[in-house]
Design a protein around this motif. Structure first.
Motif, PDB file in Angstrom:
ATOM      1  N   ASP A 131       0.831  -1.206   0.000  1.00  0.00           N
ATOM      2  CA  ASP A 131       0.000   0.000   0.000  1.00  0.00           C
ATOM      3  C   ASP A 131       0.868   1.260   0.000  1.00  0.00           C
ATOM      4  O   ASP A 131       0.552   2.258  -0.623  1.00  0.00           O
ATOM      5  N   THR A 132       1.977   1.180   0.739  1.00  0.00           N
ATOM      6  CA  THR A 132       2.862   2.344   0.860  1.00  0.00           C
ATOM      7  C   THR A 132       3.706   2.547  -0.399  1.00  0.00           C
ATOM      8  O   THR A 132       4.071   3.676  -0.736  1.00  0.00           O
ATOM      9  N   LEU A 133       4.000   1.478  -1.075  1.00  0.00           N
ATOM     10  CA  LEU A 133       4.959   1.528  -2.189  1.00  0.00           C
ATOM     11  C   LEU A 133       4.559   2.538  -3.272  1.00  0.00           C
ATOM     12  O   LEU A 133       3.455   2.487  -3.811  1.00  0.00           O
ATOM     13  N   GLU A 134       5.483   3.443  -3.560  1.00  0.00           N
ATOM     14  CA  GLU A 134       5.344   4.316  -4.735  1.00  0.00           C
ATOM     15  C   GLU A 134       6.455   3.915  -5.685  1.00  0.00           C
ATOM     16  O   GLU A 134       7.631   4.197  -5.422  1.00  0.00           O
ATOM     17  N   LYS A 135       6.041   3.236  -6.730  1.00  0.00           N
ATOM     18  CA  LYS A 135       7.022   2.703  -7.692  1.00  0.00           C
ATOM     19  C   LYS A 135       7.811   3.859  -8.310  1.00  0.00           C
ATOM     20  O   LYS A 135       7.210   4.827  -8.781  1.00  0.00           O
ATOM     21  N   PRO A 136       9.146   3.785  -8.316  1.00  0.00           N
ATOM     22  CA  PRO A 136       9.904   4.893  -8.926  1.00  0.00           C
ATOM     23  C   PRO A 136       9.772   4.853 -10.444  1.00  0.00           C
ATOM     24  O   PRO A 136       9.687   3.767 -11.020  1.00  0.00           O
ATOM     25  N   ASP A 137       9.762   6.009 -11.087  1.00  0.00           N
ATOM     26  CA  ASP A 137       9.731   5.978 -12.546  1.00  0.00           C
ATOM     27  C   ASP A 137      11.121   6.290 -13.106  1.00  0.00           C
ATOM     28  O   ASP A 137      11.292   6.865 -14.158  1.00  0.00           O
ATOM     29  N   TYR A 138      12.141   5.941 -12.351  1.00  0.00           N
ATOM     30  CA  TYR A 138      13.541   6.107 -12.776  1.00  0.00           C
ATOM     31  C   TYR A 138      14.288   4.908 -12.224  1.00  0.00           C
ATOM     32  O   TYR A 138      13.695   4.005 -11.592  1.00  0.00           O
ATOM     33  N   GLY A 139      15.587   4.897 -12.403  1.00  0.00           N
ATOM     34  CA  GLY A 139      16.411   3.828 -11.844  1.00  0.00           C
ATOM     35  C   GLY A 139      16.293   2.532 -12.627  1.00  0.00           C
ATOM     36  O   GLY A 139      15.669   2.469 -13.684  1.00  0.00           O
ATOM     37  N   ILE A 140      16.900   1.496 -12.082  1.00  0.00           N
ATOM     38  CA  ILE A 140      16.927   0.190 -12.746  1.00  0.00           C
ATOM     39  C   ILE A 140      15.816  -0.662 -12.146  1.00  0.00           C
ATOM     40  O   ILE A 140      15.747  -0.821 -10.933  1.00  0.00           O
ATOM     41  N   HIS A 141      14.955  -1.189 -12.971  1.00  0.00           N
ATOM     42  CA  HIS A 141      13.829  -1.993 -12.488  1.00  0.00           C
ATOM     43  C   HIS A 141      14.110  -3.468 -12.778  1.00  0.00           C
ATOM     44  O   HIS A 141      14.328  -3.836 -13.926  1.00  0.00           O
ATOM     45  N   ILE A 142      14.096  -4.267 -11.749  1.00  0.00           N
ATOM     46  CA  ILE A 142      14.416  -5.678 -11.947  1.00  0.00           C
ATOM     47  C   ILE A 142      13.315  -6.541 -11.341  1.00  0.00           C
ATOM     48  O   ILE A 142      13.037  -6.470 -10.134  1.00  0.00           O
TER      49      ILE A 142
END
Ligand code: 6PG
Length: 629
Positions: A131-142
């Motif tokens: 619920d808390t997670l705000e997915k970043p729209d930068y960085g490396i996504h794995i």
């Protein structure tokens, strides 16, 4: 120094992977959990979610530590950093933070947490983490794999290769995206939405391959660009011509200074110069990149010819080299060609040589089929035999074409004898005229395609002139020798244009290296290309036909070329490229040309002056030709 922060919800594998990464990089590992106060740990162990207040001290401690580690050797940190404001706060202390966002679905992670022992985190807390997670729209996504080693390999690939955004999922774009993903290069894909024409292309592509690869997909250009970490690397695989300008103008508002656009289509080199200048004025880097090898090459390893800004190549070169074909020594068939539009110019010339070689094979096929009355099977066998020595991709596919049946009939016989072309052969001929280079074989190949185009007119002319191709007799050996001579001359003609362009535009082209990257992956790969890559001087100033080893080969075969061309023309078979090769060769190797007559005529009617044999070069004379002495 860099701080690698592995973030994501609990149970996603931050600690395991962080330790692996730290050990690989030989830098310290830290776990953000160790920076929690005893109170926080107590709360979490009772399954009580932490509030922002609880986290404030913890975040400050971490921020101070990150600052310190950055001044030392760098570090790897495992830290949930679920909210954007936490990440922003932490990154304030070091501008070299690399965010590695690890993710999986709630169900998968829940299962893992249930299996985990001796950990104070309660699986029930997972829900609050999601619920808390705000997915970043930068960085490396794995996306994490069940096997940590697989996930670790993915992370390493991301760190090794820059992330690439690919625009245009046509046949070549899809193949290149798959090729990149298969090498572990992180690639996101974009395709426009056009109602009734291109619907759901990016989504379908990503979904069709989701079992093997994670392709973040987009049909919204802004979201696509913003999803890529700056400085961005965006590969355009759109049709050469206006479409490239259109896409550049569409994408430009979302780009930032330092972003890079790579045009992988067959763009005209003057367009590439114009675009490079236009983008350069806006601080955007540009690489005009030739890619050869068709669909199969793009998928398994093409030959790649990037030109433009060397800084841009330094950034993206490792990825381009990884996806390229490899030569016989295992080296990549990709090399930085030179500045400006040199990459696209070299690709254009590649296609020019391709036109010449294709026409040569076609002429010899036609002569054997109708003049020597050989069956397609026999010609296929002959080409297969020749190809043991030539090792040419174009001969290889011709062997197959001559065997291919559709409903029991040779498909070749059903194909209309009208050649298509997209322009590169013609462009190279225009460039040759502009640069004052003799371009006999390649321009003849273009002309042969041009004259094939008007079938109706050809039929009419054939009636008027009662064109009849006569049966002739030439030995297979003579044919092969003639083919070899013409092919060498065609390559020499092509490389002469490169020499002229290199001098004119100050590109300092490396011919040996260009031949080397054409030894595999591309349409004109052959044994001759391998020989040329060894024989040519790196930045040589000598015509290929003046090279001693080449001259030996030409000397062995040139009489056969004269013989075959003579016989074929006499029997009324057009031999556009073969005869042009012979004419070019004779023009080059004649110590006395007919040009003295030209000069005399020019001076006679226009007082254009001439140089004399008995005077120094550069001294010009005029004669009043009406006064007969
Ligand atoms: C290659 C090919 C490729 C394409 C040609 C075809 O190197 O992969 O050359 O670029 O097949 O552009 O050109 P034409 O349609 O003009 O024959």
């Amino acid at each position: 120094m860099k701080i690698y922060i592995l973030m994501g919800v609990s149970g996603v594998g931050k600690t395991t992977l962080g330790k692996m990464l730290a050990s690989e990089m030989n830098i310290p590992f830290h776990d953000a959990d160790d920076f929690h106060s005893a109170q926080n740990i107590e709360k979490m162990s009772h399954g009580i979610p932490l509030t922002d207040e609880d986290r404030a001290d913890w975040l400050q401690n971490l921020k101070n530590a990150i600052h310190k580690w950055g001044k030392d050797d760098g570090a790897v940190l495992a830290c949930s950093a679920l909210k954007e404001k936490y990440r922003k706060f932490l990154a304030e202390s070091n501008d070299q933070v690399v965010w590695i966002y690890l993710y999986e679905t709630y169900d998968v992670i829940l299962q893992r947490l249930k299996e985990r022992k001796n950990h104070y985190f309660k699986p029930d807390l997972l829900k609050s983490q999601f619920d808390t997670l705000e997915k970043p729209d930068y960085g490396i996504h794995i996306k994490v794999d069940a096997q940590p080693q697989n996930t670790f390999n993915k992370i390493m690939n991301h760190l090794k290769y820059p992330e690439i955004g690919l625009v245009g999922l046509g046949v070549m774009g899809k193949s290149l995206a798959l090729n990149m993903a298969s090498k572990g290069i992180p690639v996101s894909v974009f395709n426009r939405e056009v109602k009734g024409k291109e619907e759901g292309v990016a989504k379908d592509f990503a979904e069709n391959h989701q079992d093997v690869y994670d392709f973040p997909w987009f049909d919204d250009l802004e979201k696509f660009v913003k999803s890529l970490p700056a400085p961005r690397n965006i590969f355009l695989m759109v049709n050469a011509g206006k479409a490239v300008d259109y896409v550049i103008d569409e994408i430009l508002p979302f780009l930032e200074v330092g972003d890079l656009l790579i045009d992988g289509g067959n763009s005209h080199y003057t367009d590439t110069n114009r675009r490079a200048q236009y983008l350069n004025d806006k601080g955007i880097l540009f690489l005009g990149t030739g890619v050869s090898g068709g669909e199969d090459g793009a998928l398994k390893g093409p030959s790649i010819m990037p030109g433009g800004d060397k800084k841009a190549y330094d950034r993206i070169g490792a990825a381009l080299e990884a996806i390229s074909a490899k030569d016989s020594n295992g080296d990549p068939c990709c090399a930085f060609i030179g500045p400006q539009s040199s990459g696209h110019f070299v690709k254009m010339l590649h296609n020019g040589i391709e036109y010449g070689e294709m026409q040569l094979i076609s002429e010899f096929y036609h002569l054997m089929r109708f003049g020597l009355k050989y069956s397609p099977e026999k010609i296929s066998q002959i080409y297969a035999k020749w190809n043991k020595e030539q090792d040419s991709f174009l001969l290889e596919i011709s062997v197959e074409i001559l065997k291919f049946k559709e409903n029991g009939e040779l498909l070749l016989d059903q194909i209309l004898d009208v050649a298509g072309q997209k322009g590169t052969g013609g462009w190279s001929s225009i460039a040759a005229l502009d640069l004052g280079v003799s371009f006999d074989t390649i321009s003849a190949a273009v002309m042969a395609r041009n004259i094939s185009a008007d079938k109706t007119m050809r039929l009419e002319a054939s009636d008027i002139y009662a064109h009849k191709e006569h049966e002739i007799n030439i030995s297979e050996e003579e044919l092969f020798k003639a083919y070899k001579a013409a092919s060498i001359i065609n390559h020499a003609v092509g490389f002469e244009l490169l020499r002229a362009a290199s001098t004119e535009f100050d590109w300092n082209l490396n011919y040996s290296e260009i031949a080397r990257i054409w030894t595999n992956g591309c349409i004109i790969k052959s044994q001759l290309m391998k020989d040329l890559s060894e024989m040519l001087e790196d930045h040589g100033s000598v015509h290929i036909l003046l090279n001693k080893e080449i001259a030996k080969k030409v000397n062995e075969n040139k009489n056969s070329l004269s013989f075959v061309v003579g016989k074929a023309l006499e029997a009324e078979y057009p031999m556009q490229v073969s005869s042009s090769a012979l004419n070019y060769f004779l023009g080059l190797s004649s110590s006395q040309s007919s040009a003295n007559m030209i000069q005399a005529q020019r001076d006679f009617f226009g007082a254009h002056t001439y140089e004399r044999k008995d005077k120094s070069r550069g001294e010009f004379f005029h004669t009043d030709w009406t006064k007969i002495s």
